[in-house]
Structure formats: structure tokens, C-alpha cells
Design a protein around this motif. Structure first.
Motif, mmCIF file in Angstrom:
data_model
loop_
_atom_site.group_PDB
_atom_site.id
_atom_site.type_symbol
_atom_site.label_atom_id
_atom_site.label_comp_id
_atom_site.label_asym_id
_atom_site.label_seq_id
_atom_site.Cartn_x
_atom_site.Cartn_y
_atom_site.Cartn_z
ATOM 1 N N LYS A 159 0.488 -1.402 0.207
ATOM 2 C CA LYS A 159 0.004 0.268 0.129
ATOM 3 C C LYS A 159 0.822 1.566 -0.031
ATOM 4 O O LYS A 159 0.560 2.389 -0.380
ATOM 5 N N GLY A 214 -1.212 2.853 -5.703
ATOM 6 C CA GLY A 214 -2.159 3.362 -5.182
ATOM 7 C C GLY A 214 -3.167 2.662 -5.130
ATOM 8 O O GLY A 214 -3.257 1.653 -6.264
ATOM 9 N N ALA A 215 -4.478 2.550 -4.743
ATOM 10 C CA ALA A 215 -5.695 1.639 -5.166
ATOM 11 C C ALA A 215 -6.507 2.481 -6.207
ATOM 12 O O ALA A 215 -6.529 1.568 -6.863
ATOM 13 N N ASP A 216 -6.512 3.798 -6.701
ATOM 14 C CA ASP A 216 -6.934 4.126 -7.632
ATOM 15 C C ASP A 216 -6.002 3.774 -8.767
ATOM 16 O O ASP A 216 -6.979 3.012 -9.968
ATOM 17 N N THR A 217 -4.971 3.693 -9.072
ATOM 18 C CA THR A 217 -3.693 2.491 -10.105
ATOM 19 C C THR A 217 -4.065 1.132 -10.416
ATOM 20 O O THR A 217 -4.580 1.231 -11.893
ATOM 21 N N ASP A 237 -9.644 6.832 -4.058
ATOM 22 C CA ASP A 237 -9.104 7.593 -3.963
ATOM 23 C C ASP A 237 -8.016 6.643 -4.276
ATOM 24 O O ASP A 237 -7.691 4.822 -4.255
ATOM 25 N N VAL A 238 -6.270 7.359 -3.681
ATOM 26 C CA VAL A 238 -5.237 6.855 -3.276
ATOM 27 C C VAL A 238 -5.151 5.488 -2.301
ATOM 28 O O VAL A 238 -5.263 4.314 -3.182
ATOM 29 N N LYS A 239 -6.002 5.464 -1.229
ATOM 30 C CA LYS A 239 -6.024 4.538 -0.366
ATOM 31 C C LYS A 239 -7.124 3.717 -0.561
ATOM 32 O O LYS A 239 -6.662 2.218 0.425
ATOM 33 N N HIS A 240 -8.005 4.071 -0.863
ATOM 34 C CA HIS A 240 -9.469 2.969 -0.306
ATOM 35 C C HIS A 240 -10.241 3.195 -1.162
ATOM 36 O O HIS A 240 -10.159 4.029 -2.766
ATOM 37 N N ASP A 257 -9.048 -1.027 0.975
ATOM 38 C CA ASP A 257 -8.351 -0.562 0.565
ATOM 39 C C ASP A 257 -8.050 -1.464 -0.960
ATOM 40 O O ASP A 257 -8.191 -2.477 -1.653
ATOM 41 N N ILE A 258 -6.547 -1.438 -1.238
ATOM 42 C CA ILE A 258 -6.264 -1.956 -3.034
ATOM 43 C C ILE A 258 -5.923 -3.282 -2.524
ATOM 44 O O ILE A 258 -6.495 -4.604 -3.300
#
Length: 216
Positions: free
Chosen positions: A8, A12-15, A45-48, A59-60
């Protein structure tokens, strides 16, 4: 850091969610892949990620595990492999951590199975209870038009009127009730819902059938 924290921290999760084919709008909203979703209901978002429709959240690592049908540990290893991350998964997560994560994944799958069962049951019961309301209305209409004197004498129609409020209440619970109310209905009262719905259909069909024959 353990393997999950390292994954994590490095991507990032979004990626990853975007790379898995999920189209994310400029506002961070996407169509959720975990339920039929015509209008974007999942915030990323980036994290979730969080779906406001079905409630999926995580999360991712959670996403990849759910999306690919993997355990949390296997999902972390997949991300490491897919993105060539400089993480040694075998040495980062010890046996106790892997065991705990595997158990958590089993619980998650069990909970999701129950949620899926409830959604399928609730969809069918909403249609069934709305049908019951329609039968009660049509039965009362037929009695008033064809045999107004029997409205007060018909035991079947009296039963239907007696159960009409509980049918309306159950529909409210299924459509707009709280999660706790829906859980209670599914776990405690689902047999009662089916029994009363079946009785309403039987009583209504008998009355409606009787006056259809008379009319014919």
C-alpha cells in the motif's frame, strides 16, 4: 512494515483499480464491479475504495482479493508480481500473519455469501409482498362490486385485511429499513413472511376465482 503495508505504501488503490479495467471519473467515482451498477456508486482514492451501493470497502489488497477471488496474502503477492514491486513477500509476512489473514478472508467470504443470499431473497420477497398488496386490493374491489354483503362475512378477506399492515411493514423494512431490521427479518421472520404471503395468495385466488366463475 508487513507485506500489506509495503504494498500500500508503494502503489495507490486508484492506480491498480484503473489498471484492472475499472473506469474512474474525474470525481473519483466508478461503477462498482461487485454488484450490478449502472450509475457510478464506488468512490476511489489513493488509499481506499468504498461503494455507496453495496457497501464494499477496503484498500487495494482487499480489492484485488475480492475482484480476483484470492486470499489477502495471495492478492498482495499478485500486486507485487504485476507491478514488479521490490518487496519480498515470503520474508515480510510471517506464518502467523498469513494464517490470520487467511482466516480473515474466510470470514469475509462467508459474510459476502450471506449478503448475497439476503439480496436474492429480498428481491424476490419485495415482488411477492407487492403482489399480495395487489391481491388484497383486487379482492376487496371484487367483493364490493359483486357481493358487498359478504365483505363482513368472509373469513378469508378478514384474514387478508388483518395481515395487510404487517405486509406494508415488511415492505418498508426490505426497501428502506436499517441493516439491523433487515437482518432480523431475514434471520428470524423469513419463514413467517413466506407463510403469510402464501396464505394471502390462496385466499385471494379463491375469492377472485369464485366471482370470476359467477361473472362467466
Amino acid at each position: 512494515m508487513n507485506v500489506f503495508q509495503e504494498v500500500k505504501a508503494q502503489i495507490g488503490a486508484d492506480t491498480v483499480i484503473r489498471d484492472y479495467g475499472i473506469k474512474i471519473g474525474r470525481n473519483g467515482m466508478a461503477c462498482c464491479p461487485f454488484h450490478p451498477d449502472k450509475n457510478p456508486s464506488m468512490k476511489v482514492d489513493v488509499k481506499h475504495y468504498h461503494c455507496f451501493g453495496c457497501g464494499e470497502h477496503g484498500d487495494i489488497v482487499n480489492f484485488v482479493a475480492q475482484y480476483c477471488g484470492l486470499s489477502q496474502y495471495e492478492a498482495a503477492k499478485k500486486i507485487i508480481s504485476d507491478y514488479n514491486l521490490p518487496i519480498d513477500a515470503e520474508h515480510t509476512a510471517n506464518a502467523d500473519e498469513r494464517g490470520a489473514i487467511e482466516k480473515k478472508q474466510q470470514v469475509r467470504v462467508h459474510v459476502q455469501t450471506i449478503k448475497d443470499r439476503f439480496k436474492k431473497w429480498a428481491y424476490g420477497k419485495v415482488r411477492e409482498l407487492k403482489e399480495c398488496e395487489d391481491i388484497i386490493y383486487k379482492t376487496g374491489k371484487d367483493l364490493r362490486e359483486n357481493a358487498p354483503g359478504e365483505i363482513l362475512l368472509s373469513g378469508d378477506y378478514a384474514y387478508m385485511l388483518q395481515k395487510e399492515p404487517i405486509i406494508a411493514y415488511w415492505l418498508d423494512v426490505l426497501c428502506i429499513g436499517t441493516e439491523e431490521e433487515q437482518k432480523a427479518l431475514f434471520s428470524i421472520d423469513r419463514e413467517e413472511v413466506s407463510r403469510i404471503a402464501a396464505n394471502i395468495r390462496r385466499a385471494g385466488n379463491e375469492i377472485l376465482g369464485k366471482y370470476r366463475k359467477c361473472a362467466g
